[in-house]
Design an enzyme around this catalytic site. Structure first.
Site, PDB file in Angstrom:
ATOM      1  N   THR A  79       2.769  -8.140  -0.970  1.00  0.00           N
ATOM      2  CA  THR A  79       3.451  -7.997   0.313  1.00  0.00           C
ATOM      3  C   THR A  79       3.251  -9.269   1.112  1.00  0.00           C
ATOM      4  OG1 THR A  79       3.492  -6.972   2.497  1.00  0.00           O
ATOM      5  CG2 THR A  79       1.452  -6.722   1.305  1.00  0.00           C
TER       6      THR A  79
ATOM      7  N   HIS B 192      14.029 -12.428   6.734  1.00  0.00           N
ATOM      8  CA  HIS B 192      13.874 -12.341   5.277  1.00  0.00           C
ATOM      9  C   HIS B 192      13.790 -13.694   4.590  1.00  0.00           C
ATOM     10  CE1 HIS B 192      15.070  -8.345   6.444  1.00  0.00           C
ATOM     11  NE2 HIS B 192      14.538  -7.922   5.325  1.00  0.00           N
TER      12      HIS B 192
ATOM     13  N   ASP C 124       3.088  -9.378   4.089  1.00  0.00           N
ATOM     14  CA  ASP C 124       2.257  -9.016   5.248  1.00  0.00           C
ATOM     15  C   ASP C 124       0.759  -9.197   4.979  1.00  0.00           C
ATOM     16  OD1 ASP C 124       4.705  -8.302   6.194  1.00  0.00           O
ATOM     17  OD2 ASP C 124       4.276  -6.159   6.395  1.00  0.00           O
TER      18      ASP C 124
ATOM     19  N   ASP D 194       0.820  -1.218   0.000  1.00  0.00           N
ATOM     20  CA  ASP D 194       0.000   0.000   0.000  1.00  0.00           C
ATOM     21  C   ASP D 194       0.857   1.273   0.000  1.00  0.00           C
ATOM     22  OD1 ASP D 194       0.778  -0.553   2.636  1.00  0.00           O
ATOM     23  OD2 ASP D 194      -0.896   0.594   3.447  1.00  0.00           O
TER      24      ASP D 194
ATOM     25  N   MET E 297       7.537 -12.182  10.354  1.00  0.00           N
ATOM     26  CA  MET E 297       7.380 -10.794   9.887  1.00  0.00           C
ATOM     27  C   MET E 297       5.909 -10.379   9.886  1.00  0.00           C
ATOM     28  SD  MET E 297      10.073 -10.024   6.848  1.00  0.00           S
ATOM     29  CE  MET E 297      11.715  -9.420   7.240  1.00  0.00           C
TER      30      MET E 297
END
Ligand code: F6P
Length: 357
Positions: A139, A279, A141, A116, A183
């Site tokens: 993403t 990562h 996320d 975003d 994450m």
């Protein structure tokens, strides 16, 4: 005349970006006879002269590309055109230079693959121009608003789940509490999904305010019931949600995972170890689901440009690709629904979320 569609990947990389680029270029070529121009390093390529960009011909877009992690175009999360970090530490508005770079490429449309934040920046960058812009959500996320899925999320959940599968036997062998920090800058989507899939005993996410003593109680109950080890998943942003932690100004210096492992060990007497997955969740080979999503979204993004649409984002909704105005995406985010299916499922499975006794 042959049209030219630009594509760039912006923000943190994730699995499925190459599959997205490939889908865009193949659809543009085979569907419309357009040339796709790949812009290097997100917005950074637009600052170079000549602009760092290259035509993406179908012969270099074979199927092997779809299963490669990362983005062969490169990406950046330090290229904000309006506050560009300069060598002397100052911030400079370089949006004009980037727009000039886009003009030099003589594009008829631009597709930006980003979260975003990146989509917001690209939209604002292009606002003074007439260049049609379409966003593709990506993403790990999974917090982009108005889409059920973003490219990269499925792979991150698979990686986190596999990590739990690997932590379980070593934790059991040594009778330890194994803490896995995953994450999710502001959201707990990866944590709750992997926690359920990987059989976690505790899942802590920023959306559910939790307290350390609840987690301690749960682990003590497990031990009293004969469970000698425990699996705890904590989202990196979950540290913000423990009021006690804030009150004590005891912000976890090394991240919430390390902090939690130390505190749990101290409070329960159990040995605890923390793994910060980091990562590893981003760099993996994309799952089949991410490749499919990337392909479907990439194809539709080109179709939208062909239909003369602009300022929209392709999205996954109810098992199909739709498109939504970017205005309804930027400045919002999709967090874990505290009354949603995954939370209810976790509770029903006996997973402790740190908020209830
Ligand atoms: O937004 C994706 C993400 O991987 C977050 O989950 C994480 O907090 C952040 O990016 C890490 O960014 P960087 O690669 O700059 O360390």
């Amino acid at each position: 005349m042959t049209k030219r569609v630009g594509i760039l990947t912006s923000g943190g990389d994730c699995a499925g970006l190459n599959a997205t680029i490939r889908a865009v270029a193949l659809r543009a070529h085979h569907g419309y006879g357009w040339t796709t121009i790949g812009i290097r390093y997100g917005t950074l390529g637009l600052l170079e002269r000549p602009v760092e960009a290259e035509p993406l011909y179908p012969d270099r877009l074979d199927a092997a590309l779809a299963c490669q992690g990362g983005t062969f175009l490169g990406s950046t999360n330090r290229g904000n055109p309006f506050a560009f970090p300069m060598g002397d530490g100052s911030l400079k508005n370089r949006s004009g230079e980037m727009l000039d770079g886009l003009r030099l490429l003589k594009l008829d449309g631009l597709i930006g693959v980003g979260g975003d934040g990146s989509l917001d920046i690209l939209r604002r960058l292009l606002a003074p121009s007439q260049l049609p812009f379409i966003g593709v959500p990506k993403t790990i996320d999974n917090d982009v608003a108005n889409t059920e899925r973003a490219v990269g999320y499925s792979t991150a959940v698979a990686v986190a789940t596999e990590a739990l599968d690997r932590l379980q036997p070593t934790g059991a062998s040594h009778e330890r509490v194994m803490v896995l920090e995953v994450m999710g800058r502001d959201a707990g989507h990866i944590a709750i999904a992997a926690g359920i899939a990987g059989g976690a005993d505790v899942v802590l996410i920023p959306e559910v305010p939790w307290r350390l003593e609840r987690v301690v109680e749960h682990i003590e109950d497990l031990r009293a019931a004969g469970h000698t080890s425990a699996l705890v998943v904590v989202a990196e942003a979950a540290g913000q949600a423990d009021e006690a932690l804030d009150a004590a100004n005891d912000a976890p210096a090394q991240g919430v995972g390390e902090w939690l492992a130390r505190r749990l060990s101290h409070a329960t007497g159990a040995e605890a170890r923390a793994t910060v997955l980091g990562h590893v969740q981003r760099g993996a080979m994309p799952t089949a689901e991410d490749r499919l999503l990337a392909s479907a979204l990439g194809v539709r993004a080109v179709d939208l440009l062909a239909e003369g649409k602009a300022d929209r984002m392709v999205a996954w909704w109810h098992r199909q690709v739709i498109d939504v105005p970017l205005a309804k995406v930027v400045g919002r985010s999709s967090t874990v629904d505290r009354d949603g299916t995954l939370i209810l499922t976790a509770r029903a499975l006996g997973i402790c979320l740190g908020d209830q006794a």
